[in-house]
Design a protein around this motif. Sequence first.
Motif, PDB file in Angstrom:
ATOM      1  N   ALA A 226       0.816  -1.221   0.000  1.00 41.78           N
ATOM      2  CA  ALA A 226       0.000   0.000   0.000  1.00 41.78           C
ATOM      3  C   ALA A 226       0.844   1.263   0.000  1.00 41.78           C
ATOM      4  CB  ALA A 226      -0.941  -0.018   1.199  1.00 41.78           C
ATOM      5  N   ASP A 227       2.035   1.212   0.604  1.00 42.28           N
ATOM      6  CA  ASP A 227       2.847   2.422   0.705  1.00 42.28           C
ATOM      7  C   ASP A 227       3.849   2.551  -0.438  1.00 42.28           C
ATOM      8  OD1 ASP A 227       4.448   0.315   1.384  1.00 42.28           O
ATOM      9  OD2 ASP A 227       5.375   1.292   3.125  1.00 42.28           O
ATOM     10  N   SER A 228       3.751   1.692  -1.461  1.00 48.40           N
ATOM     11  CA  SER A 228       4.690   1.755  -2.574  1.00 48.40           C
ATOM     12  C   SER A 228       4.121   2.595  -3.704  1.00 48.40           C
ATOM     13  CB  SER A 228       5.016   0.345  -3.068  1.00 48.40           C
ATOM     14  OG  SER A 228       6.148   0.377  -3.903  1.00 48.40           O
ATOM     15  N   LEU A 229       4.929   2.817  -4.738  1.00 45.45           N
ATOM     16  CA  LEU A 229       4.583   3.745  -5.811  1.00 45.45           C
ATOM     17  C   LEU A 229       4.222   3.029  -7.105  1.00 45.45           C
ATOM     18  CD1 LEU A 229       7.443   6.323  -5.277  1.00 45.45           C
ATOM     19  CD2 LEU A 229       5.033   6.740  -4.891  1.00 45.45           C
ATOM     20  N   ARG A 230       3.284   3.623  -7.832  1.00 46.37           N
ATOM     21  CA  ARG A 230       2.943   3.202  -9.172  1.00 46.37           C
ATOM     22  C   ARG A 230       3.529   4.220 -10.154  1.00 46.37           C
ATOM     23  NH1 ARG A 230      -2.160   0.178  -9.061  1.00 46.37           N
ATOM     24  NH2 ARG A 230      -2.761   1.126 -11.053  1.00 46.37           N
ATOM     25  N   PRO A 231       3.645   3.851 -11.446  1.00 47.88           N
ATOM     26  CA  PRO A 231       4.179   4.817 -12.419  1.00 47.88           C
ATOM     27  C   PRO A 231       3.408   6.129 -12.446  1.00 47.88           C
ATOM     28  CG  PRO A 231       4.110   2.633 -13.377  1.00 47.88           C
ATOM     29  CD  PRO A 231       3.420   2.531 -12.055  1.00 47.88           C
ATOM     30  N   SER A 232       2.082   6.067 -12.279  1.00 52.02           N
ATOM     31  CA  SER A 232       1.294   7.302 -12.316  1.00 52.02           C
ATOM     32  C   SER A 232       1.643   8.224 -11.154  1.00 52.02           C
ATOM     33  CB  SER A 232      -0.198   6.971 -12.291  1.00 52.02           C
ATOM     34  OG  SER A 232      -0.517   6.143 -11.183  1.00 52.02           O
ATOM     35  N   ASP A 233       2.120   7.672 -10.034  1.00 51.16           N
ATOM     36  CA  ASP A 233       2.564   8.512  -8.920  1.00 51.16           C
ATOM     37  C   ASP A 233       3.821   9.299  -9.285  1.00 51.16           C
ATOM     38  OD1 ASP A 233       0.545   7.532  -7.213  1.00 51.16           O
ATOM     39  OD2 ASP A 233       1.775   5.776  -6.733  1.00 51.16           O
ATOM     40  N   LEU A 234       4.589   8.756 -10.229  1.00 47.00           N
ATOM     41  CA  LEU A 234       5.889   9.341 -10.551  1.00 47.00           C
ATOM     42  C   LEU A 234       5.841  10.310 -11.723  1.00 47.00           C
ATOM     43  CD1 LEU A 234       7.915   6.022 -10.262  1.00 47.00           C
ATOM     44  CD2 LEU A 234       7.825   7.856  -8.575  1.00 47.00           C
ATOM     45  N   PHE A 235       5.013  10.010 -12.731  1.00 50.59           N
ATOM     46  CA  PHE A 235       5.079  10.768 -13.978  1.00 50.59           C
ATOM     47  C   PHE A 235       3.864  11.640 -14.276  1.00 50.59           C
ATOM     48  CE2 PHE A 235       7.654   6.889 -14.839  1.00 50.59           C
ATOM     49  CZ  PHE A 235       8.886   7.503 -15.036  1.00 50.59           C
ATOM     50  N   ALA A 236       2.705  11.290 -13.753  1.00 45.77           N
ATOM     51  CA  ALA A 236       1.471  11.908 -14.234  1.00 45.77           C
ATOM     52  C   ALA A 236       1.414  13.413 -14.002  1.00 45.77           C
ATOM     53  CB  ALA A 236       0.266  11.227 -13.590  1.00 45.77           C
ATOM     54  N   ASP A 237       2.024  13.903 -12.924  1.00 43.78           N
ATOM     55  CA  ASP A 237       1.934  15.330 -12.608  1.00 43.78           C
ATOM     56  C   ASP A 237       3.222  16.094 -12.905  1.00 43.78           C
ATOM     57  OD1 ASP A 237      -0.720  15.221 -11.693  1.00 43.78           O
ATOM     58  OD2 ASP A 237      -0.039  14.366  -9.797  1.00 43.78           O
ATOM     59  N   ILE A 238       4.104  15.493 -13.648  1.00 46.82           N
ATOM     60  CA  ILE A 238       5.380  16.139 -13.975  1.00 46.82           C
ATOM     61  C   ILE A 238       5.251  16.863 -15.310  1.00 46.82           C
ATOM     62  CG2 ILE A 238       7.789  15.705 -14.594  1.00 46.82           C
ATOM     63  CD1 ILE A 238       7.815  13.454 -12.616  1.00 46.82           C
ATOM     64  N   SER A 239       5.835  18.026 -15.409  1.00 45.14           N
ATOM     65  CA  SER A 239       5.833  18.773 -16.658  1.00 45.14           C
ATOM     66  C   SER A 239       6.740  18.078 -17.674  1.00 45.14           C
ATOM     67  CB  SER A 239       6.341  20.193 -16.415  1.00 45.14           C
ATOM     68  OG  SER A 239       6.756  20.773 -17.628  1.00 45.14           O
ATOM     69  N   PRO A 240       6.222  17.727 -18.862  1.00 44.87           N
ATOM     70  CA  PRO A 240       7.082  17.080 -19.856  1.00 44.87           C
ATOM     71  C   PRO A 240       8.234  17.971 -20.300  1.00 44.87           C
ATOM     72  CG  PRO A 240       4.926  17.623 -20.788  1.00 44.87           C
ATOM     73  CD  PRO A 240       4.826  17.833 -19.325  1.00 44.87           C
ATOM     74  N   ASP A 241       8.023  19.302 -20.325  1.00 46.27           N
ATOM     75  CA  ASP A 241       9.117  20.193 -20.724  1.00 46.27           C
ATOM     76  C   ASP A 241      10.268  20.124 -19.730  1.00 46.27           C
ATOM     77  OD1 ASP A 241       7.818  21.070 -23.008  1.00 46.27           O
ATOM     78  OD2 ASP A 241       6.758  22.667 -21.938  1.00 46.27           O
ATOM     79  N   GLU A 242       9.938  20.077 -18.433  1.00 47.13           N
ATOM     80  CA  GLU A 242      10.993  19.960 -17.429  1.00 47.13           C
ATOM     81  C   GLU A 242      11.691  18.606 -17.534  1.00 47.13           C
ATOM     82  OE1 GLU A 242      10.003  22.405 -13.520  1.00 47.13           O
ATOM     83  OE2 GLU A 242       8.397  20.984 -14.011  1.00 47.13           O
ATOM     84  N   LEU A 243      10.903  17.578 -17.810  1.00 48.31           N
ATOM     85  CA  LEU A 243      11.481  16.239 -17.939  1.00 48.31           C
ATOM     86  C   LEU A 243      12.437  16.175 -19.127  1.00 48.31           C
ATOM     87  CD1 LEU A 243      11.397  13.474 -16.657  1.00 48.31           C
ATOM     88  CD2 LEU A 243       9.435  12.904 -18.085  1.00 48.31           C
ATOM     89  N   ILE A 244      12.031  16.752 -20.250  1.00 47.00           N
ATOM     90  CA  ILE A 244      12.886  16.768 -21.434  1.00 47.00           C
ATOM     91  C   ILE A 244      14.136  17.597 -21.176  1.00 47.00           C
ATOM     92  CG2 ILE A 244      13.018  17.610 -23.820  1.00 47.00           C
ATOM     93  CD1 ILE A 244      10.012  16.842 -24.058  1.00 47.00           C
ATOM     94  N   ALA A 245      13.977  18.724 -20.474  1.00 44.03           N
ATOM     95  CA  ALA A 245      15.143  19.554 -20.143  1.00 44.03           C
ATOM     96  C   ALA A 245      16.121  18.786 -19.270  1.00 44.03           C
ATOM     97  CB  ALA A 245      14.685  20.826 -19.438  1.00 44.03           C
TER      98      ALA A 245
END
Length: 728
Positions: free
Chosen positions: A111-130
């Motif tokens: 229950a206390d572990s992470l799914r991919p959506s916890d990691l990527f869904a709210d991240i700005s793609p521009d910041e990620l690409i940068a």
Amino acid sequence: MKGESGYIPDLFDTVAAEAAVLPVTSTEALALLDEWVERDWIRALDHAFAAFVCNIVHEQGEQPSAMLALLAAMVSHQVGRGHVCLDVRHLCRDTEPTLVLPPEGAGSLPADSLRPSDLFADISPDELIAGLDQSGAVGNGGQSTPLVLDGSRLYLRRFWRYEQAIAAGIRARLEDHPELADAGLLSRALDSLFGTGPEPDYQKIACALAARNRFSVITGGPGTGKTTTVVNLLAALQSVACESAGGDGTRGYLRIRLSAPTGKAAARLSDSIGSAVDRLPLENLPGRPDRSAIPVQVTTLHRLLGSRPGSRSFRHNEDNPLPLDILVIDEASMVDVDMMASVFSALPDRARLIMLGDKDQLASVDAGAVLGELCQRAEAAHYLPATVQWLESVTGCRLPAELTDTRGLLLDQAVAMLRKSYRFDENSGIGVLAAAINAGRLDRELVSRCRQQAFDDVAWLAPDWGSAPFRASEPGIALLADHALTGSPQRFHNSGAGRRVNNEPVAPPVGYGHYLRIIRDGKPGAGGETEAREQWDAWARAVLEAFNHFKVLCALRQGPFGVEGLNREIAERLRRAGLIDRTEGWYDGRPVLITGNDYNLGLMNGDIGVTLSVPRDRDDGDKPADTLRVAFPSSDGSGGIRWISPSRLQSLETVYAMTVHKSQGSEFTHACLVIPDRLTPVLTRELIYTGVTRARHWLSLVVSREGVLEEAVGRGVVRASGLARLLT
């Protein structure tokens, strides 16, 4: 901007408030990936690649970031799912559907572990690409980095290079039109082969278009005549070459090779090309080419290029090109980017490449969807006015105005779509279903017509699988096993009797009992005398042909609806009917599918053979005792039989039921498609269409739950790739 550790803090700011255990170091990210591996979310290979990338960055004197580790694993995971790259913008916009994580049926996380959506869904793609732009493990293709970032697409370097090589090979050929000594010669040849008339003959148009280019694609659904078209094209090209070189006095034949991705596809093309060549009116063509000018032998791409066991490289490459002028690749939808890049590497600069295939079928098992990418605009053609004018002058056909586009791309001028089916008419349920599935519109009315036997060639089975998902009841299994034994002709209109296709009579549908009775009743030497080798080969050919009259096709491998469960149940039903004497190990009649390339035996992944009991060599004058051998059709198109001892075969499985993926390149007189009782990630429009179109004359649909088939048809597959963009 990078912090001192190499980690980009603001990438995680939004999710940090919601996820107390968010990893902030590459070590913690790798630990999270370990959890995903343990629960079968990703492969151990994906984790290993992430660790490899982190080590590279560490050796450069930087601290690898958690996000780099995660993205490295994700791009590797996507390649394993058939994608060429990972689109970072799609990842951030729609995380779990993009990755299909967690996968269906995988173990759950704490229950206390992470799914991919916890990691990527709210991240700005521009910041990620940068952030990726600043990593020492990511380059633009000009550096030796394990990852390449091209726009928003993140690649494993090897796959970026494959895509670049394919695009470069296509562009070079599109820009270099072959020299046609006389377009009038081509026109005369095409008129002799197809006849004349202003109505659009799309086979004739496809031939003209391919003759105009060094690279061409001919796509079309089942029964549209792809093989007939390419045979006529080769005859026309040889006719022009022969006449241009001096007519009957001097032969200037082009060197042509025919290929396919699998042994099964190669054998099928060999058979169909041989009969098509026999029908050619070569005596009426300019130059009067001999029949020997049109090859009938088809080889697999692996054999053509010269496979090297244990290596990705081939004997033929840019330093040792193939000795040919024209290469034809059939069933091109099955060719992945790795193999296609190898093909372009081995092609001589001036050689033509002609690709044939159905753009709507499943893509290759491995990464890429090359044919689908190249045919994205085929439906509307997008021919330039100059292309249309040339085609009309050479073929005498008037093209519909809607196929003209003043803004057509260079690639569009090399792609031809065959639009008329000669196998299925408006009364064929298989044809109607295929068209509806392709359009993504399988409505209730059509489903109801199939259920009510409104079509002569379609049977609908609705077994009771029980109430729990993925658990089958005994009556449901018994119904399907009995169907596999007999083919259930009584479920078809008029029990399948009296049906004709193209004015030819069609035998009623059969099941596996058909080939097993040929084994039992047609065996040579039943009276005790050893027959000539030719008779044993003829018997084996008859058995293999009969085995292809029926096949059970599945979307899944596991479970009661999958290959593994159904193979066991069908074998047991055949044993109870007295047609086989056991269901385990090696036995007379066991059909096997090769699941890995065996270069020593000359067997390729997808080859199918049948185990037969044959006499061993005489010993001390006594009658020979029987021994088991597996009969495989020869891969050289000669119609010969290869007899191989079971002890020499390594990677194989029993094949009463096979996956739709494995059935690509094959065709069966009667195909039985099993639809599971709920949606799974693999159950898509492309899979259903491919399964339905494996049926040549008879189709059985096994559907147990309302709505599953219709929902699956509404779900298409889009593989991440940049090939089409490179060719715009």
